[in-house]
Write a protein that holds these residues in place. Sequence first.
Motif, mmCIF file in Angstrom:
data_model
loop_
_atom_site.group_PDB
_atom_site.id
_atom_site.type_symbol
_atom_site.label_atom_id
_atom_site.label_comp_id
_atom_site.label_asym_id
_atom_site.label_seq_id
_atom_site.Cartn_x
_atom_site.Cartn_y
_atom_site.Cartn_z
ATOM 1 N N LYS A 7 0.837 -1.207 0.000
ATOM 2 C CA LYS A 7 0.000 0.000 0.000
ATOM 3 C C LYS A 7 0.869 1.254 0.000
ATOM 4 O O LYS A 7 0.584 2.224 -0.706
ATOM 5 C CB LYS A 7 -0.930 -0.008 1.202
ATOM 6 C CG LYS A 7 -2.024 -1.077 1.139
ATOM 7 C CD LYS A 7 -2.878 -1.040 2.391
ATOM 8 C CE LYS A 7 -3.949 -2.131 2.342
ATOM 9 N NZ LYS A 7 -4.774 -2.142 3.580
ATOM 10 N N MET A 8 1.942 1.220 0.824
ATOM 11 C CA MET A 8 2.826 2.376 0.904
ATOM 12 C C MET A 8 3.529 2.610 -0.425
ATOM 13 O O MET A 8 3.698 3.758 -0.874
ATOM 14 C CB MET A 8 3.867 2.144 2.016
ATOM 15 C CG MET A 8 4.683 3.372 2.354
ATOM 16 S SD MET A 8 3.653 4.681 3.035
ATOM 17 C CE MET A 8 4.626 6.111 2.584
ATOM 18 N N THR A 14 1.958 6.776 -6.767
ATOM 19 C CA THR A 14 0.927 7.736 -7.190
ATOM 20 C C THR A 14 1.364 9.160 -6.896
ATOM 21 O O THR A 14 1.196 10.066 -7.733
ATOM 22 C CB THR A 14 -0.397 7.428 -6.476
ATOM 23 O OG1 THR A 14 -0.773 6.076 -6.726
ATOM 24 C CG2 THR A 14 -1.503 8.367 -6.956
ATOM 25 N N GLN A 15 1.924 9.367 -5.714
ATOM 26 C CA GLN A 15 2.384 10.705 -5.339
ATOM 27 C C GLN A 15 3.465 11.202 -6.296
ATOM 28 O O GLN A 15 3.441 12.365 -6.727
ATOM 29 C CB GLN A 15 2.931 10.678 -3.912
ATOM 30 C CG GLN A 15 3.427 12.027 -3.419
ATOM 31 C CD GLN A 15 4.384 11.900 -2.254
ATOM 32 O OE1 GLN A 15 5.303 11.085 -2.279
ATOM 33 N NE2 GLN A 15 4.165 12.685 -1.223
ATOM 34 N N THR A 16 4.412 10.325 -6.645
ATOM 35 C CA THR A 16 5.494 10.712 -7.543
ATOM 36 C C THR A 16 4.974 11.088 -8.920
ATOM 37 O O THR A 16 5.351 12.126 -9.486
ATOM 38 C CB THR A 16 6.513 9.561 -7.669
ATOM 39 O OG1 THR A 16 7.026 9.233 -6.369
ATOM 40 C CG2 THR A 16 7.667 9.960 -8.574
ATOM 41 N N GLU A 17 4.081 10.263 -9.467
ATOM 42 C CA GLU A 17 3.536 10.535 -10.797
ATOM 43 C C GLU A 17 2.718 11.823 -10.813
ATOM 44 O O GLU A 17 2.863 12.652 -11.724
ATOM 45 C CB GLU A 17 2.671 9.359 -11.248
ATOM 46 C CG GLU A 17 3.458 8.078 -11.519
ATOM 47 C CD GLU A 17 2.563 6.930 -11.901
ATOM 48 O OE1 GLU A 17 1.347 7.007 -11.631
ATOM 49 O OE2 GLU A 17 3.071 5.938 -12.474
ATOM 50 N N GLN A 65 13.501 5.602 -6.313
ATOM 51 C CA GLN A 65 12.958 4.912 -5.147
ATOM 52 C C GLN A 65 11.738 4.079 -5.531
ATOM 53 O O GLN A 65 11.527 2.980 -4.998
ATOM 54 C CB GLN A 65 12.569 5.931 -4.073
ATOM 55 C CG GLN A 65 12.381 5.348 -2.686
ATOM 56 C CD GLN A 65 13.708 4.969 -2.047
ATOM 57 O OE1 GLN A 65 14.692 5.675 -2.208
ATOM 58 N NE2 GLN A 65 13.739 3.870 -1.318
ATOM 59 N N THR A 66 10.921 4.577 -6.457
ATOM 60 C CA THR A 66 9.749 3.824 -6.900
ATOM 61 C C THR A 66 10.162 2.572 -7.657
ATOM 62 O O THR A 66 9.616 1.488 -7.444
ATOM 63 C CB THR A 66 8.863 4.715 -7.798
ATOM 64 O OG1 THR A 66 8.474 5.875 -7.065
ATOM 65 C CG2 THR A 66 7.622 3.960 -8.246
ATOM 66 N N MET A 273 10.840 9.328 2.273
ATOM 67 C CA MET A 273 10.760 9.906 0.938
ATOM 68 C C MET A 273 9.362 10.430 0.640
ATOM 69 O O MET A 273 9.193 11.448 -0.034
ATOM 70 C CB MET A 273 11.157 8.855 -0.099
ATOM 71 C CG MET A 273 12.646 8.577 -0.153
ATOM 72 S SD MET A 273 13.617 10.062 -0.435
ATOM 73 C CE MET A 273 12.805 10.738 -1.869
ATOM 74 N N PHE A 274 8.353 9.732 1.155
ATOM 75 C CA PHE A 274 6.972 10.180 0.959
ATOM 76 C C PHE A 274 6.758 11.554 1.592
ATOM 77 O O PHE A 274 6.186 12.460 0.971
ATOM 78 C CB PHE A 274 6.014 9.159 1.555
ATOM 79 C CG PHE A 274 4.573 9.606 1.561
ATOM 80 C CD1 PHE A 274 3.807 9.549 0.403
ATOM 81 C CD2 PHE A 274 3.979 10.094 2.721
ATOM 82 C CE1 PHE A 274 2.485 9.966 0.391
ATOM 83 C CE2 PHE A 274 2.665 10.518 2.729
ATOM 84 C CZ PHE A 274 1.918 10.451 1.557
#
Length: 315
Positions: A7-8, A14-17, A65-66, A273-274
């Motif tokens: 989930k993380m 999603t946050q990166t994109e 990282q992704t 990183m998030f």
Amino acid sequence: MGGANIKMKIIFLTQTEVGILGNSSLLCLYSSVLLTGHKMRPTDLILNQMVLANLLVLLSKGIPQTVAAFALKYFLGDAACKLVFYLHRVGRGVSLSTTCLLSIFQSIKLSPSNSRWLELKVRSPKYIGFFCFLIWLLHFLLNIIVPLEISGSLNSRNVSVKRRSYGLCSTLIPENFMRELHAVLFSFVDIICLGLMLWASGSMVLFLQRHKQRIQHIHSNSLSPKPSHESRATHTILILVSSFVSFYFLSSILTFYISVLVNPGLWLVTMSMFLASCFPTFSSFFLISRDTRVLQFCSFCWERKKNIFPICSHI
């Protein structure tokens, strides 16, 4: 725990994109405004540099990282690790400094015309480009020490020196004196910028308070006086500064906790990183929602699409 990790990873992906998309769109908008000079505002150059720095943060750490989280855990070599960490530190520092510069510039702009800041208020727009260049130069030089300590992952090396793993890469664990020296060096600029941001934010809050009282007095018989452009811009900058400070402190707390551990887990590194990517992602869409030129640009593109493809516009 495996489900929580998945989930993380999905949230981080999603946050990166989304962050890259938002900042890329803003970078195109501000760059076109700066090149054409059409409807240009004094703060556009600062915002352009802040968006560029935020995009650098997301590209330098978000994408590697992704990929590491979903594919190859140890795919970066020494040179790539050094470049990724260096660009991330530079982007993070420039994002902090340009946010500080934005708040200071707006605070000076709001200062009374009869104050001692009058000369600086008149001349400050001319020096924005110089200060933006100085900020980039400062952080390029300040972080030159970062590549000297970063190398490939522990799993890809066979060394006897003490190192701390960050999943993608590893870093030397310095002696107590060097650790304290690095902490002072990297924290000095941050503390100064945060202090200046708080001072500038306090000045802007006082201005908004006085402006509100003055408007209420003038429009005592009016139902809903329209807020001025300066008040709207000041509200935008205050929200940007407060969100940056909030995310900064949360990220700093987690980063300090990770630094205490010799080998922090991948979940902690991903969470760190998030948090570090929260402001670059949030600020881009917040600026998009507050800038009226974005809506005008979208309307222009839609009108052009209808003119070029008249049949499609009726579908």
